[in-house]
Design an enzyme around this catalytic site. Structure first.
Site, PDB file in Angstrom:
ATOM      1  N   PRO A  33       0.836  -1.202   0.000  1.00 49.88           N
ATOM      2  CA  PRO A  33       0.000   0.000   0.000  1.00 49.88           C
ATOM      3  C   PRO A  33       0.870   1.251   0.000  1.00 49.88           C
ATOM      4  O   PRO A  33       1.791   1.383   0.803  1.00 49.88           O
ATOM      5  CB  PRO A  33      -0.799  -0.128   1.305  1.00 49.88           C
ATOM      6  CG  PRO A  33      -0.779  -1.588   1.618  1.00 49.88           C
ATOM      7  CD  PRO A  33       0.545  -2.087   1.138  1.00 49.88           C
ATOM      8  N   GLU A  34       0.577   2.164  -0.930  1.00 46.55           N
ATOM      9  CA  GLU A  34       1.333   3.402  -1.028  1.00 46.55           C
ATOM     10  C   GLU A  34       0.467   4.555  -0.522  1.00 46.55           C
ATOM     11  O   GLU A  34      -0.630   4.344  -0.007  1.00 46.55           O
ATOM     12  CB  GLU A  34       1.778   3.627  -2.474  1.00 46.55           C
ATOM     13  CG  GLU A  34       2.632   2.504  -3.040  1.00 46.55           C
ATOM     14  CD  GLU A  34       4.021   2.410  -2.399  1.00 46.55           C
ATOM     15  OE1 GLU A  34       4.374   3.301  -1.595  1.00 46.55           O
ATOM     16  OE2 GLU A  34       4.744   1.450  -2.696  1.00 46.55           O
TER      17      GLU A  34
END
Length: 271
Positions: free
Chosen positions: A2-3
């Protein structure tokens, strides 16, 4: 992993619902990347004032102290009514009078850490090195360009490092560099102010659109309501090696930078 867009989408999906909630219990599963930093019972009775984001960290502000949450490589949060038993990969439950916040993390690279304040050494160690927030008012072109001038590494690597600008992960770095017309291998300190201005705008555009699309779901990302993201469906270069560039129809190329896949157009992106 997840960014920034996925973390921001996650924040938005439960922040309003948990604001003002009173903590009833805290349950820990298998150890995560770092210890909680306090006894779980110490958090009982405290109230959640709100949820912020700093880079890829979610900050739950309490009426006394704060919790820093990181989703690691494959973590996700859900916020739902209590009653569903924890599964094998559920390692943190924050039960409140408004619902249950649960961290699901199969690889256990995520973390939940308590700090007395942002000035606490624990919080400073995690947040102190982070660069400018790309979606915030502090992300100004001149400061961004000055940061690039201090780095001799390839621009893609500098974006991923997170100490000049935070949260531009692998997918979004490839997309922003394509939009700005900059080759990923170009040395950061050789990027002129006009090109830095293009990249600055591209970063804000790409990340903003990614948030609007709910982030990118390549494997198992979902927000706190269980919804997947769709940004990856409109990617210009990421994951499109060998396919025609959407702008000039030249085949998109793939190269490895720091063991990460980089996608670019050799025509549209100049060194």
């Amino acid at each position: 992993m997840p960014e920034l867009p996925e973390v921001e989408v996650t924040r938005r999906s439960f922040a309003d619902r948990i604001a003002g909630a009173r903590i009833a219990s805290v349950t820990l599963g298998k150890p995560l990347r770092w210890p909680l930093g306090c006894a779980p019972d110490d958090l009982v009775g405290r109230r959640v004032l709100g949820v912020r984001r700093r880079g890829k960290y979610l900050l739950l502000d309490l009426d006394e102290g704060l919790l820093l949450l990181h989703l690691g490589m494959s973590g996700s949060l859900t916020f739902a009514p209590a009653g569903v038993p924890a599964g094998t990969h559920d390692h943190f439950d924050l039960l409140t009078n408004q619902g249950l916040l649960r961290l699901h993390d199969p690889r256990r690279f995520g973390a939940v850490v308590y700090a007395a304040s942002e000035a606490d050494p624990v919080a400073r160690k995690l947040l102190g090195h982070l660069g400018l927030e790309p979606l915030g008012d502090t992300f100004q072109v001149d400061a961004f360009h000055a940061g690039l001038k201090q780095r001799r590494s390839a621009i893609k690597q500098v974006l991923l490092a997170g100490d000049v600008v935070v949260g531009v992960g692998n997918i979004y770095a490839s997309e922003a560099l394509f939009l700005a017309g900059i080759r990923p291998t170009t040395r950061a300190d050789r990027i002129s102010l006009p090109r830095a201005r293009l990249l600055h705008a591209a970063i804000r555009d790409v990340l903003g659109r990614a948030v609007e699309k709910g982030g990118s779901t390549l494997r198992d990302f979902s927000n706190a309501q269980g919804e997947s993201g769709y940004f990856q469906l409109e990617a210009a270069v990421y994951g499109r090696a060998g396919l025609p560039c959407r702008r000039c129809e030249t085949p998109v190329r793939l190269l490895k930078q720091g063991q990460r896949s980089t996608f670019f157009c050799p025509v549209c992106q100049r060194p």
